[in-house]
Design an enzyme around this catalytic site. Structure first.
Site, mmCIF file in Angstrom:
data_model
loop_
_atom_site.group_PDB
_atom_site.id
_atom_site.type_symbol
_atom_site.label_atom_id
_atom_site.label_comp_id
_atom_site.label_asym_id
_atom_site.label_seq_id
_atom_site.Cartn_x
_atom_site.Cartn_y
_atom_site.Cartn_z
ATOM 1 N N ARG A 16 48.252 36.726 98.058
ATOM 2 C CA ARG A 16 49.675 37.076 98.091
ATOM 3 C C ARG A 16 50.421 36.668 96.812
ATOM 4 O O ARG A 16 51.556 37.043 96.602
ATOM 5 C CB ARG A 16 50.338 36.453 99.330
ATOM 6 C CG ARG A 16 49.932 37.132 100.623
ATOM 7 C CD ARG A 16 50.260 36.291 101.845
ATOM 8 N NE ARG A 16 49.292 35.217 102.056
ATOM 9 C CZ ARG A 16 49.367 34.324 103.054
ATOM 10 N NH1 ARG A 16 50.370 34.372 103.901
ATOM 11 N NH2 ARG A 16 48.452 33.388 103.177
ATOM 12 N N ARG A 335 58.416 18.058 65.556
ATOM 13 C CA ARG A 335 57.067 18.413 66.033
ATOM 14 C C ARG A 335 56.187 17.171 66.156
ATOM 15 O O ARG A 335 56.581 16.081 65.772
ATOM 16 C CB ARG A 335 56.490 19.461 65.091
ATOM 17 C CG ARG A 335 57.247 20.800 65.181
ATOM 18 C CD ARG A 335 56.834 21.753 64.076
ATOM 19 N NE ARG A 335 55.386 21.868 64.001
ATOM 20 C CZ ARG A 335 54.710 22.183 62.897
ATOM 21 N NH1 ARG A 335 55.376 22.414 61.764
ATOM 22 N NH2 ARG A 335 53.399 22.263 62.902
ATOM 23 N N ASN A 379 68.129 9.454 51.276
ATOM 24 C CA ASN A 379 68.884 10.658 51.616
ATOM 25 C C ASN A 379 68.142 11.883 51.106
ATOM 26 O O ASN A 379 67.831 11.979 49.914
ATOM 27 C CB ASN A 379 70.282 10.622 51.009
ATOM 28 C CG ASN A 379 71.130 11.762 51.550
ATOM 29 O OD1 ASN A 379 71.484 11.776 52.719
ATOM 30 N ND2 ASN A 379 71.395 12.743 50.709
#
Ligand code: UD1
Ligand code: CA
Length: 464
Positions: A16, A335, A379
């Site tokens: 089903r 990631r 930075n």
């Protein structure tokens, strides 16, 4: 001590579901259906666990990493009774009870099983089965009782008369059986029914014919015994699971702006006073600390987030760590192997991979940082790219403390910048730079006055 065994039935195709994937592998809350059942069974510390597999046997088998279960192959799915009988050898000489569970009934609780076993043992029964009263009993086997209320058998939906279909008490598909009785009774089960299958519930009638004691126990919360037979039921249960997980975290002190669109898998933990915005998915073994703010549209898998971290709108994070006080996003992609120190800022359209970034370092705009180690308080200017891949191999970049990387810089790995290096804007850096140095590329800047007007005139003249 009496022994306790478990059989999990997981060989059926799940017709089903209309799926190529075996039904028991369909995920619920990020985990294959049968693993919910197995985990509950294992909490009982059984002496033996057998899982009956058949349809997609290899795939089902490889979905479980442990080696503490016996895999029983049921080559042809000839019914639930036949499936249990296949496990007979695994319980040879077994003295005690076996709990029989369906791989597609994921919410069954440990306490219910314990209660069922206790009831079974106290009555010295042959079979104790769990029943439930459903408003919509369709699809389930119905419990037949005599005038005294004693169970006399179970009739499957497809074999039931219209009157029997009106019975609301159903077989939950969860049984405790005495091993010696059950395996003997199962060899007597016939397949004379609508489906031509060997039905496990038929051992009830066989037991009664032998004057054995058949017990029934009614489950209080019917959600526990709901089976997944269709995708609609799967979605319903997913929602149910989601709501109960969200409720648990709200009770533990987490704010949800919109629980209806917040998806949290059950391996996740979240600290107190964290606020979670809409469309957030926390998956796998994700850990979120205390007092964090997740603005929304976050998709986190196996991410470890410290305290007071702010995930601005729309971040994707996989297999990474973020220390306290960091600010990530909007639109950032962290990631696997990204490891961010305290108070790091990662801004919009920044991607990191295998990136160890020290305390207080900022990379706020349009940057790719892959296979890189960066010190603290550095930075990284807009448009910086670590060129880590030459089409064959990946190379590392190292950037020291307090380094200022000017905008539009390409760092050709392998390359290393010492502490306090200053990279002029639009540099291509190919060679290592010693600490404290300035690096820049010689490039002339020229200006031609009036050039634009001349160009436009020329272009107009050439237009037809
Ligand atoms: C079964 C019961 C029904 C009960 C319901 C509760 C039977 C005949 N009927 O019906 O009385 O109300 O569960 O959920 O048992 N399986 C095998 N091998 C087989 C057939 C099935 O391993 O040959 C496994 C399936 O993978 C599934 C479980 O047994 O995990 C139950 O089978 P399913 O076909 O879903 O039975 P139901 O029709 O739901
Ligand atoms: Ca079923």
């Amino acid at each position: 001590m009496q022994e306790l065994g478990v059989v999990v039935l997981a060989a059926g195709q799940g017709t089903r579901m209309k799926s190529n994937l075996p039904k028991v592998l369909h995920p619920l809350g990020g985990r294959p259906l049968f693993l919910h059942v197995l985990r509950t069974a294992q909490r009982l510390n059984p002496n033996a666990v057998a899982i009956v597999i058949g349809h997609g046997a290899e795939a089902v088998r490889s979905a479980y990493a442990g080696n503490d279960v016996a895999w029983i192959l049921q080559e042809q799915q000839r019914g639930t009774g036949h499936a249990v009988l296949c496990a007979k050898e695994a319980f040879k000489g077994f003295k005690g009870e076996v709990i029989i569970l369906s791989g597609d009934v994921p919410f069954i609780r440990e306490q219910t099983l314990l209660m069922l076993v206790a009831h079974h043992r106290s009555r010295n029964a042959a079979v104790t089965l769990l029943t439930a009263f459903l408003d919509e009993p369709k699809g389930y086997g119905r419990i037949l009782r005599d005038d005294h209320g004693n169970a006399t058998g179970i009739v499957e939906e497809k074999d039931a008369t219209p009157a029997q279909r009106g019975i609301r008490e159903v077989n939950a598909g969860v049984y405790v059986v005495s091993a010696s009785f059950a395996f003997a009774a199962l060899s007597e089960v016939k397949n004379h029914n609508q489906q031509g299958e060997y039905y496990l519930p038929d051992i009830v009638a066989i037991g009664l014919a032998q004057r054995a004691d058949i017990e029934t126990v009614r489950v209080d919360d019917v959600r526990e015994m709901l089976g997944v037979n269709t995708r609609e039921e799967l979605a319903f249960m997913e929602k149910d699971l989601r709501q109960s997980i969200n409720k648990k975290w709200m009770l533990a002190g987490v704010t949800f702006k919109d629980p209806d669109t917040t998806y949290i898998e059950d391996g996740v933990t979240i600290g107190k006073d964290t606020v979670i915005g809409p469309n957030t998915q926390l998956r796998g073994k994700t850990v979120v600390g205390e007092r964090c703010q997740i603005d929304g549209s976050a998709f986190l898998t196996d991410a470890q987030i410290g305290d007071e971290v702010h995930l601005r709108f729309s971040v994707v994070m996989t297999g990474c760590r973020v220390a306290n006080g960091a600010i990530i996003g909007p639109f950032a992609h962290l990631r696997p192997g990204s490891n961010l120190g305290p108070n790091v800022h990662i801004g919009n359209f920044v991607e990191t991979k295998e990136a160890k970034i020290g305390q207080g370092t900022k990379a706020n705009h349009l940057t790719y940082l892959g296979d890189v180690t960066i010190g603290s308080e550095a930075n990284i200017g807009a448009g910086t790219i670590t060129c880590n891949y030459d089409g064959f191999h990946k190379y590392n970049t190292t950037i020291g403390d307090r380094v200022q990387v000017g905008s539009d810089t390409t760092l050709i790995a392998p390359v290393s910048l010492g502490d306090d290096v200053y990279v002029a804007t639009a540099s291509t850096v190919r060679h290592d730079v010693p600490a404290g140095a300035l690096v820049y590329n010689q490039r002339d800047e020229r200006v031609r006055e009036g050039w634009t007007e001349q160009k436009r005139k020329k272009m107009k003249g050439s237009k037809k």
